[in-house]
Design an enzyme around this catalytic site. Structure first.
Site, PDB file in Angstrom:
ATOM      1  N   HIS A  79       0.833  -1.218   0.000  1.00 24.48           N
ATOM      2  CA  HIS A  79       0.000   0.000   0.000  1.00 24.48           C
ATOM      3  C   HIS A  79       0.865   1.264   0.000  1.00 24.48           C
ATOM      4  O   HIS A  79       0.520   2.265   0.643  1.00 24.48           O
ATOM      5  CB  HIS A  79      -0.943   0.033   1.213  1.00 24.48           C
ATOM      6  CG  HIS A  79      -1.945  -1.084   1.226  1.00 24.48           C
ATOM      7  ND1 HIS A  79      -3.209  -0.966   0.708  1.00 24.48           N
ATOM      8  CD2 HIS A  79      -1.862  -2.356   1.690  1.00 24.48           C
ATOM      9  CE1 HIS A  79      -3.869  -2.110   0.864  1.00 24.48           C
ATOM     10  NE2 HIS A  79      -3.069  -2.967   1.451  1.00 24.48           N
ATOM     11  N   ASN A 152     -10.279  -2.953   2.487  1.00 22.15           N
ATOM     12  CA  ASN A 152      -9.968  -2.919   1.055  1.00 22.15           C
ATOM     13  C   ASN A 152     -11.249  -2.678   0.265  1.00 22.15           C
ATOM     14  O   ASN A 152     -12.345  -2.698   0.823  1.00 22.15           O
ATOM     15  CB  ASN A 152      -9.367  -4.248   0.617  1.00 22.15           C
ATOM     16  CG  ASN A 152      -7.888  -4.374   0.984  1.00 22.15           C
ATOM     17  OD1 ASN A 152      -7.193  -3.383   1.207  1.00 22.15           O
ATOM     18  ND2 ASN A 152      -7.406  -5.603   1.044  1.00 22.15           N
ATOM     19  N   HIS A 343      -3.924   0.826  11.973  1.00 24.34           N
ATOM     20  CA  HIS A 343      -3.693  -0.451  12.643  1.00 24.34           C
ATOM     21  C   HIS A 343      -5.043  -1.081  13.010  1.00 24.34           C
ATOM     22  O   HIS A 343      -5.818  -0.458  13.755  1.00 24.34           O
ATOM     23  CB  HIS A 343      -2.878  -0.202  13.916  1.00 24.34           C
ATOM     24  CG  HIS A 343      -2.491  -1.449  14.638  1.00 24.34           C
ATOM     25  ND1 HIS A 343      -2.702  -2.702  14.142  1.00 24.34           N
ATOM     26  CD2 HIS A 343      -1.876  -1.636  15.828  1.00 24.34           C
ATOM     27  CE1 HIS A 343      -2.253  -3.598  14.991  1.00 24.34           C
ATOM     28  NE2 HIS A 343      -1.751  -2.977  16.035  1.00 24.34           N
TER      29      HIS A 343
END
Ligand code: HDD
Length: 713
Positions: A79, A152, A343
């Site tokens: 990413h 995603n 995270h």
């Protein structure tokens, strides 16, 4: 001078206000060193004579060069390329019954967010239009601390266990000897790995579909992928899957177009997001949840902990609970978009993990990677990462510590400070992990309920429209066609034949080889030798539903042209009144309209008025627009110029809506144009210069996005 943006008061959130004290503004200010000493010559280093060597004592030179030498930090291992924006989340409906997370309880609350979209495989400088998964990471700055939903644009993943992640990524990235190719999976190592990983087949269907080449970030869905838990006040857990549904619909570009955009404007997605926000066309997504009570955990033919599975919306509908709106571009790309650290383990009370083995592994990786990427355990102090909730604890010191912790104690228990900072009860908002009962042997194994690798891949393929199916077949022909080793192609055809025969035969035809009779390679070498390998061969489960409408983009929202880029093609002698009328009509519908002509500067209308040209055929291209509207004019040779015809032809080939003067109907470049015009397939013929008369049908066609049925396969 920076172009003034059309930002409104909507653009500020509690988080953007929190960033203001850290934001530097050089307007009307004097140039200084990092020590605040003013600089009087930033062009000449200090020398022994004006032709002599630079002196070491030149502290201004040394500081400037030293800082420059250290400007780069490691890019994200995955990413790496992305774009981010600020915004807010509003809740439509309280979820109190299911979760105690305050930002999901109070409908009057606007929660600030920072969102970063990304591609996965390419490096920071790669193209936006690579065929790839897109990251969709949302940081909610809630009053109870930061909550990160790191998802995603596809609802499943390639692998079921995080221990395989480095292998997946090594296989997908450029090959290690020469780092070729960049931002592309069309090479041997990726397909070698995939051909030995049948669990990836469902994700491969998504990755080879048009979802992997979105039209824009604002026109793609987002998914939390894993099953998470909501926990309410009574400690009752409900399984939850998160969905982001774009209000502009889910739309993609054509593969040929994607490749061309990569050359013409590799920043296409970044630019689209930036411009939409600057124009006040704020991108919006609704947040949806699929809720499954604990007692229904085993009611599905698949395992809720398996990240290669969706819960079809026919089985558990998506309940819309709120809306995300992006309203402000970052002030500084590096400070915000590059340094933001997400995270999945950044949780708030009321949300918890499940034992999905992919999620469990992620919980280690994200903090760990920030340490090498951002360089210090104090990365949470970087302004973009800092919560708006207060931080008090006994963690101290470390590289680049900003916080000045006052007082004598940095331990607990303590009596000197009356025990502060003190622990909080669960009732007062202290986080407590869900007390799931676990009584199990310590074992390296995978549940047999994870071994249905094909039924949802089949469900996905079967749910696509015919053009979408064709695109998947063509994508696989492209990707596997670039693979050199026949064994890999053969293994892939075997796996595809277990998904769908039309798919496997279609790909095989393109590769010029047969579908193997024995489809399954002995794939499970990874299973320890003392286990019966047959038990762990892929199994096939009958899907509870044959088709799921939500999986096809055919049924997406098609009622708006907001943010669409439309080229008005015009030359000297154009009917200026007609052109302005169309421009106003489209702009009123919030489309972004640009005048494209042979040369920059201006064109003269038939009434000798002047119209400013935005682009010529050199500085733009049809692939950068969603639609073209072509005006007739008093100079007949204009429409027959190669550049004009090329522009129209390309838009036409990529199935875009076009409105063209009737006179172009016989052009050999535009085969079938008459038929498509008659059949209402996005070709609008302007008769007798009546551009106003076709405005409505043009707008409807643009909202429809593309007319894929025009393609030949
Ligand atoms: Fe990951 C970044 C999404 C599996 C390890 N991941 C990263 C980003 C997104 C995702 C959107 C970019 C965040 C940003 O914009 O900064 N990752 C996912 C999803 C996954 C997933 C949806 C599966 C469902 N990831 C995954 C696994 C591992 C990682 C299994 C490792 C065991 N991911 C990382 C990372 C990254 C990352 C190495 C790189 C940069 C970063 O974390 O901050 O830790």
């Amino acid at each position: 001078m920076q172009k003034p943006s059309k930002k409104t008061s909507q653009s500020s959130t509690d988080k953007t206000k929190d960033l203001i004290p850290d934001t530097e503004n050089a307007e009307q200010q004097q140039l200084s060193t990092n020590q605040g000493t003013l600089i009087n010559d930033n062009q000449n280093s200090l020398k022994a004579g004006n032709r002599g060597p630079t002196l070491m004592e030149d502290f201004i030179f040394r500081e400037k060069i030293m800082h420059f030498d250290h400007e780069r930090i490691p890019e994200r291992i995955v990413h790496a390329r992305g774009a981010g924006a600020h915004g807010h989340f509003e809740l439509y409906k309280s979820m109190k019954q299911y979760t105690k997370a305050a930002f999901l309880n109070d409908t009057s609350k606007k929660t600030p967010v920072f969102v970063r979209f990304s591609t996965v495989a390419g490096s920071r400088g790669s193209t936006d239009l690579a065929r790839d998964v897109r990251g969709f990471a949302v940081k909610f700055y809630t009053d109870e601390g930061n909550y990160d939903l790191v998802g995603n644009n596809m609802p499943v993943f390639f692998i079921q266990d995080a221990i395989k992640f480095p292998d997946l990524i090594h296989a997908a990235k450029g090959e290690p000897d020469n780092e070729i190719p960049q931002a592309a999976t069309a090479h041997d190592t990726f397909w070698d790995f995939i051909s030995l990983m049948p669990e990836s087949m469902h994700m491969i269907m998504w990755a080879m579909s048009d979802r992997a080449i979105p039209r824009s970030f604002s026109r793609m869905e987002g998914f939390g992928v894993h099953t998470f838990r909501f926990i309410n006040e009574n400690k009752v857990s409900t399984f939850v899957k998160f969905h982001w549904k774009p209000l502009l619909g889910v739309h993609s570009v054509a593969w040929d177009e994607a490749q061309k955009i990569s050359g013409k404007d590799p920043d296409f997605h970044r630019r689209d997001l930036w411009e939409a926000i600057e124009e006040g066309l704020y991108p919006e997504w609704e947040l949806g949840v699929q809720l499954v009570p604990e007692e229904k955990e085993f009611d599905f033919g698949f395992d809720l902990l398996d990240p290669t599975k969706i819960i079809p919306e026919e089985l558990v509908p998506v309940e819309i609970i709120g809306k995300l709106t992006l309203t402000k571009n970052p002030e500084n790309f590096f400070a915000e978009t590059e340094q933001v650290a997400f995270h999945p383990g950044h949780l708030v009370p009321g949300i918890d993990f499940t034992n999905d083995p992919l999620l469990q592994g992620r919980l280690f990786s994200y903090t760990d990677t920030q340490l090498s990427r951002l360089g210090s355990a104090n990365f949470h102090e970087i302004p973009i990462n800092r919560p708006i909730a207060p931080i008090h604890n006994n963690q101290r010191d470390g590289h680049m510590r900003h916080m000045i912790n006052s007082g004598k104690t940095s331990y607990q228990p303590n009596s000197i400070r009356g025990g502060c900072p003190f622990q909080t009860t669960i009732q007062q908002g202290g986080f407590a992990s869900h007390a799931e009962h676990i009584d199990a042997p310590k074992i390296r194994d995978r549940s047999k309920s994870f071994f249905d690798h094909f039924s949802q891949a089949t469900l996905f393929f079967n749910s696509q429209s015919q053009p979408e199916k064709n695109h998947i077949i063509k994508a696989l022909r492209f990707e596997l066609g670039k693979v050199v080793l026949k064994d890999i192609q053969n293994r892939m055809l075997g796996l595809l034949s277990l998904v769908n025969s039309e798919l496997a035969n279609g790909v095989a035809e393109g590769l010029g080889m047969p579908v193997p009779e024995k489809p399954l390679y002995p794939i499970n070498e990874s299973i320890p030798a003392d286990m019966v390998v047959e038990d762990y061969q892929p199994i096939s489960v009958n899907s509870a539903t044959d088709k799921s409408q939500a999986l096809s983009m055919e049924f997406t929202i098609k009622n708006t042209i907001k943010g669409r880029k439309i080229a008005l093609i015009a030359g000297n002698g154009v009917d200026g009144v007609a052109l302005n009328a169309i421009k106003e009509r489209l702009s009123a519908e919030k489309a972004l309209v640009k005048i494209v002509s042979s040369n920059l500067g201006t064109i003269n209308t038939n009434e000798n008025n002047i119209i400013k040209v935005d682009f010529n055929f050199l500085t733009t291209s049809s692939v950068l627009f969603d639609a073209a509207f072509v005006f007739d004019n008093s100079n007949p040779s204009f429409l027959h110029q190669t550049e004009v015809l090329e522009f129209i032809k390309e838009a036409y080939t990529h199935c875009k809506p076009i409105a063209i003067p009737f006179g172009l109907i016989d052009r050999p470049e535009l085969t079938n144009i008459k038929v498509f015009a008659e059949e209402d397939m996005g070709v609008i013929l302007i008769k007798d210069g009546d551009t106003n008369g076709v405005a409505d049908s043009f707008i409807e066609a643009v909202a429809n996005h593309r007319f894929w049925e025009r393609e030949t396969f």
